[in-house]
Design a protein around this motif. Structure first.
Motif, short mmCIF file in Angstrom:
data_model
loop_
_atom_site.label_atom_id
_atom_site.label_comp_id
_atom_site.label_asym_id
_atom_site.label_seq_id
_atom_site.Cartn_x
_atom_site.Cartn_y
_atom_site.Cartn_z
N TYR A 1 0.83 -1.21 0.00
CA TYR A 1 0.00 0.00 0.00
C TYR A 1 0.87 1.26 0.00
N PHE A 2 1.94 1.24 0.77
CA PHE A 2 2.83 2.39 0.80
C PHE A 2 3.51 2.61 -0.54
N MET A 3 3.94 1.54 -1.18
CA MET A 3 4.58 1.66 -2.48
C MET A 3 3.61 2.20 -3.53
N ASN A 4 2.37 1.71 -3.50
CA ASN A 4 1.36 2.21 -4.44
C ASN A 4 1.10 3.69 -4.23
N THR A 5 0.97 4.09 -2.96
CA THR A 5 0.71 5.50 -2.67
C THR A 5 1.90 6.37 -3.07
N ALA A 6 3.11 5.89 -2.78
CA ALA A 6 4.31 6.64 -3.16
C ALA A 6 4.39 6.80 -4.68
N LYS A 7 4.08 5.74 -5.40
CA LYS A 7 4.09 5.80 -6.87
C LYS A 7 3.11 6.84 -7.38
N PRO B 1 -9.11 6.76 -4.81
CA PRO B 1 -8.77 5.33 -4.83
C PRO B 1 -9.93 4.43 -4.45
N LEU B 2 -10.80 4.89 -3.55
CA LEU B 2 -11.95 4.07 -3.14
C LEU B 2 -12.88 3.82 -4.32
N LYS C 1 -6.85 -5.52 -4.85
CA LYS C 1 -6.16 -5.35 -3.57
C LYS C 1 -4.72 -4.90 -3.76
N GLU C 2 -4.06 -5.43 -4.78
CA GLU C 2 -2.64 -5.12 -5.01
C GLU C 2 -2.43 -3.68 -5.47
N LEU C 3 -3.49 -2.98 -5.86
CA LEU C 3 -3.36 -1.61 -6.36
C LEU C 3 -3.77 -0.56 -5.34
N LYS C 4 -4.29 -0.97 -4.22
CA LYS C 4 -4.85 -0.03 -3.25
C LYS C 4 -3.76 0.79 -2.57
N THR C 5 -4.18 1.94 -2.01
CA THR C 5 -3.26 2.88 -1.38
C THR C 5 -3.28 2.72 0.13
N VAL C 6 -2.42 3.48 0.80
CA VAL C 6 -2.29 3.35 2.25
C VAL C 6 -3.55 3.82 2.96
N GLN C 7 -4.25 4.80 2.40
CA GLN C 7 -5.49 5.26 3.04
C GLN C 7 -6.56 4.17 2.99
N LEU C 8 -6.65 3.46 1.89
CA LEU C 8 -7.57 2.33 1.82
C LEU C 8 -7.08 1.20 2.73
N GLY C 9 -5.75 1.09 2.86
CA GLY C 9 -5.20 0.08 3.76
C GLY C 9 -5.58 0.34 5.20
N ILE C 10 -5.55 1.60 5.60
CA ILE C 10 -5.96 1.96 6.96
C ILE C 10 -7.44 1.64 7.17
N ARG C 11 -8.25 1.93 6.15
CA ARG C 11 -9.68 1.61 6.26
C ARG C 11 -9.89 0.10 6.36
N THR C 12 -9.15 -0.66 5.59
CA THR C 12 -9.24 -2.12 5.68
C THR C 12 -8.80 -2.61 7.05
N PHE C 13 -7.74 -2.01 7.56
CA PHE C 13 -7.23 -2.38 8.87
C PHE C 13 -8.26 -2.10 9.96
N ILE C 14 -8.94 -0.95 9.87
CA ILE C 14 -9.95 -0.60 10.86
C ILE C 14 -11.12 -1.57 10.81
N SER C 15 -11.52 -1.97 9.60
CA SER C 15 -12.64 -2.90 9.47
C SER C 15 -12.30 -4.28 10.02
N GLN C 16 -11.02 -4.66 9.98
CA GLN C 16 -10.61 -5.97 10.48
C GLN C 16 -10.23 -5.96 11.96
#
Length: 275
Positions: A70-76, A212-213, A219-234
């Protein structure tokens, strides 16, 4: 009279320090909570300093979800978008200030007025256009949508106005064409405004959630903000982990701001942007 001015200055200084502390409290609470145990984040009474620093929180979050991806996608997305937007804004701003052509001011006025149009107004037509171009669920689609910025053109143009036209005229006499004048004269002088635009663009793209949403499904293309949202849901009850992930997402923004902050005030002041 002098004593009164000193008193006013002292009061103003105290008020600004108090306001700064008040604004920094949420960030301090987020950082310090990332080192607590989950059960201590919302403990009563609130603990402003953890009994024990849980450094493992920062190790755990990288294992729970593919946060590195997610960090690499967002950085890109952020680096490419910022670079393209910086180039297009500088190039367009030069045309609207130093080049002369029929309808220049009218075109600039029409372009800048698009700043007043909320993204929600053209969100659906934009999504349809991107989908028909086959760029849905791709990073390229997001990059192209943010490659041009009316705000960026306005910001850079306001700075370029302060550059004397005599410099451009002297360069023309020396044989440089418009591209040469832009590359060798105007562009190097615009560092303060460019630093300001880099900070704004980098922050907006890095923190973008809705774009991004809507456009990224894989999943492999998502950004860190979506990653945080996924993390919160889990892991919605694991607040310390959530805080640790939020702190990690802020680090690149802090690095960019600290790198460009010496140009930031000069760029804002020269461009006529007021907060």
């Amino acid at each position: 009279m002098e004593e009164r001015k000193n008193m006013q200055k002292a009061i103003l200084t105290v008020c600004l320090i108090a306001l700064s502390i008040f604004m920094l409290i949420p960030f301090y609470w987020m950082v310090i909570s990332s080192f607590k145990m989950n059960k201590d984040v919302f403990s009563i009474p609130m603990k402003w300093w953890p009994d024990k620093f849980e450094w493992n929180n920062y190790k755990i979050i990288w294992k729970k979800i593919p946060l590195f991806t997610y960090f690499m996608n967002t950085a890109k997305l952020t680096i490419i978008t910022t670079a393209i937007q910086l180039f297009t804004s500088c190039f367009a701003a030069y045309g609207f200030t130093k080049a002369k052509f029929v309808g220049r001011d009218l075109i600039f006025l029409m372009y800048v007025t698009t700043i007043a149009i909320p993204w929600q107004v053209y969100m659906i037509p934009q999504f349809i256009l991107v989908s028909k171009m086959g760029l849905n669920d791709t990073h390229l689609g997001l990059i192209l949508m943010q490659a041009f910025s009316a705000f960026g053109v306005f910001l850079i143009r306001q700075f370029y106005i302060s550059i004397p036209n005599e410099l451009c005229e002297a360069a023309r006499i020396d044989g440089l064409n418009e591209y040469g004048i832009f590359a060798r004269v105007v562009f190097p002088l615009g560092k303060p405004a460019m630093a300001t635009l880099v900070i704004f663009t980098f922050t907006n793209v890095w923190n973008d959630f809705m774009g991004p949403l809507i456009y990224l499904k894989t999943k492999e293309l998502k950004t860190v903000q979506l990653g945080i949202r996924t993390f919160i849901s889990q892991f919605g009850a694991d607040y310390a982990w959530i805080m640790a992930e939020s702190v990690c997402s802020l680090i690149p923004i802090l690095i960019v701001f600290l790198s460009c902050q010496r140009f930031f005030v000069e760029g804002v002041a020269s461009s006529g942007i007021k907060g």
